[in-house]
Design a protein around this motif. Structure first.
Motif, PDB file in Angstrom:
ATOM      1  N   ALA A 183       0.853  -1.253  -0.003  1.00 31.03           N
ATOM      2  CA  ALA A 183      -0.115   0.024   0.044  1.00 31.03           C
ATOM      3  C   ALA A 183       0.789   1.200   0.148  1.00 31.03           C
ATOM      4  O   ALA A 183       0.639   2.199  -0.699  1.00 31.03           O
ATOM      5  CB  ALA A 183      -0.980   0.129   1.222  1.00 31.03           C
ATOM      6  N   GLU A 186       2.397   2.300  -3.214  1.00 33.33           N
ATOM      7  CA  GLU A 186       1.231   2.890  -4.212  1.00 33.33           C
ATOM      8  C   GLU A 186       0.656   3.995  -3.616  1.00 33.33           C
ATOM      9  O   GLU A 186      -0.245   4.573  -4.125  1.00 33.33           O
ATOM     10  CB  GLU A 186      -0.039   2.031  -4.550  1.00 33.33           C
ATOM     11  N   ARG A 188      -0.905   4.818  -0.785  1.00 29.39           N
ATOM     12  CA  ARG A 188      -2.269   4.444  -0.251  1.00 29.39           C
ATOM     13  C   ARG A 188      -2.092   4.205   1.295  1.00 29.39           C
ATOM     14  O   ARG A 188      -1.125   3.572   1.934  1.00 29.39           O
ATOM     15  CB  ARG A 188      -3.017   3.231  -0.797  1.00 29.39           C
ATOM     16  N   ASP A 192      -6.837   2.012   3.700  1.00 29.35           N
ATOM     17  CA  ASP A 192      -7.793   2.041   2.291  1.00 29.35           C
ATOM     18  C   ASP A 192      -6.906   1.802   1.342  1.00 29.35           C
ATOM     19  O   ASP A 192      -6.447   2.417   0.152  1.00 29.35           O
ATOM     20  CB  ASP A 192      -8.311   3.608   2.102  1.00 29.35           C
ATOM     21  N   CYS A 193      -6.336   0.458   1.332  1.00 23.74           N
ATOM     22  CA  CYS A 193      -5.278   0.032   0.303  1.00 23.74           C
ATOM     23  C   CYS A 193      -5.847  -0.472  -1.082  1.00 23.74           C
ATOM     24  O   CYS A 193      -5.233  -0.558  -1.812  1.00 23.74           O
ATOM     25  CB  CYS A 193      -4.725  -1.407   0.968  1.00 23.74           C
ATOM     26  N   GLN A 194      -7.349  -0.609  -0.924  1.00 24.69           N
ATOM     27  CA  GLN A 194      -7.989  -0.878  -2.155  1.00 24.69           C
ATOM     28  C   GLN A 194      -7.477  -2.246  -2.725  1.00 24.69           C
ATOM     29  O   GLN A 194      -7.324  -2.407  -3.907  1.00 24.69           O
ATOM     30  CB  GLN A 194      -7.867   0.118  -3.347  1.00 24.69           C
ATOM     31  N   CYS A 196      -4.562  -3.480  -3.313  1.00 20.00           N
ATOM     32  CA  CYS A 196      -3.764  -3.237  -4.355  1.00 20.00           C
ATOM     33  C   CYS A 196      -2.635  -4.357  -4.506  1.00 20.00           C
ATOM     34  O   CYS A 196      -2.027  -4.619  -5.568  1.00 20.00           O
ATOM     35  CB  CYS A 196      -2.850  -2.073  -4.268  1.00 20.00           C
TER      36      CYS A 196
END
Length: 296
Positions: A183, A186, A188, A192-194, A196
């Motif tokens: 995370a 990226e 993030r 709220d790492c989505q 990834c």
């Protein structure tokens, strides 16, 4: 010598996991580990779905199915999930955290002691045997000499040694952290790492400023840059008392890896040299290859 397929350490989606295990079920594996060991946010499969997959694999494979626990417990919700996993009532559990060891020992359930338990001497191993451990997976940095010494200590203490399962192939899981490195890479926040990690099915390579491969980043897990491969060290694995060889899943090529180990365990002469690092096995820096530790 038996062959085991370790738990998938990377984040793959449900279809990828389903296809992977469908392929693996037809291969000559003696043990298959299931479950999420790295991050509780990875929910391609729920616990019930992992158990369902275990039932399906039991119908089409002769392999023993084992459910692996999370390695780093950080929240009450994860502790609750761990309790449910230990109480699954169907599959043997691989304990990768002392919380899992406690739950399983209280219930007098047999378990596999995973590599993250960090057992380095016979006295600790004996305590875990008293708690119900039947199979030991030494930490990945253990050498053949250290493993042999630990087993000798257990015998000196008047106990029978457990099954020993050595991490023989794959990116080595070296460390875990509360911080999610993928995370962060990226930009993030962890909360709220989505998800990834799913963009890196074999992890995110980390290099030095000079371009040298150092590590592989896998969420909160730091892994070796190189894949370890102990196929050329097969004779030493037998000599040190290994009963199982763990092959850690990668996104591609696992059928070929399993086939290579299968040929050797059926009597084919091991290769003199294979790609990958094996320094730890010889008591050297883990990132070294066989020729760099003076074996060729």
């Amino acid at each position: 010598m038996k062959l085991s397929l370790g738990p998938v350490l990377f984040y793959w989606d449900k279809a990828q996991l389903s296809n992977f295990y469908a392929e693996m079920s037809a291969l000559p594996l003696d043990v298959i580990y299931l479950g999420e060991t790295v991050c509780s946010k990875r929910r391609s499969f729920s616990l019930d779905q992992w158990l369902g997959l275990g039932r399906e694999l039991q119908d089409c494979s002769q392999a023993q199915l084992v459910l692996s626990s999370l390695t780093l417990i950080e929240a009450a919700s994860e502790l609750s999930s761990l309790r449910r996993l230990c109480d699954n009532g169907q599959l043997l559990v691989e304990a990768n955290d002392m919380g899992a060891v406690q739950f399983l020992a209280e219930r007098k359930l047999p378990f596999v002691g995973g590599p993250a338990l960090n057992v380095y001497n016979g006295h600790t191993l004996t305590q875990l045997l008293d708690g119900g451990m039947t199979r030991w997976v030494p930490p990945v940095e253990c050498s053949a000499t250290l493993i042999s010494d630990v087993l000798d200590q257990v015998r000196e203490l008047g106990r029978e040694v457990p099954e020993v399962e050595v991490f023989a192939y794959g990116h080595l899981p070296l460390a875990y952290s509360a911080r999610c490195f993928t995370a962060r890479a990226e930009n993030r926040p962890k909360d709220d790492c989505q998800f990834c990690c799913i963009n890196y099915p074999d992890g995110l390579p980390l290099t030095s400023q000079e371009g040298q491969a150092l590590f592989t980043i896998n969420g909160i897990q730091t892994m070796s840059a190189e894949v370890t491969n102990l196929l050329a060290d097969y004779a030493g694995l037998v000599a040190c008392g290994a009963d199982l060889l763990r092959l850690s899943p990668r996104y591609q090529g696992m059928a070929q890896v399993i086939a290579a180990y299968q040929r050797v365990r059926l009597g084919e002469t091991p290769p003199v040299f294979v790609d990958g690092c094996n320094g730890y096995w010889h008591g050297q820096a883990g990132m070294l290859r066989i020729e760099e530790v003076g074996l060729c």
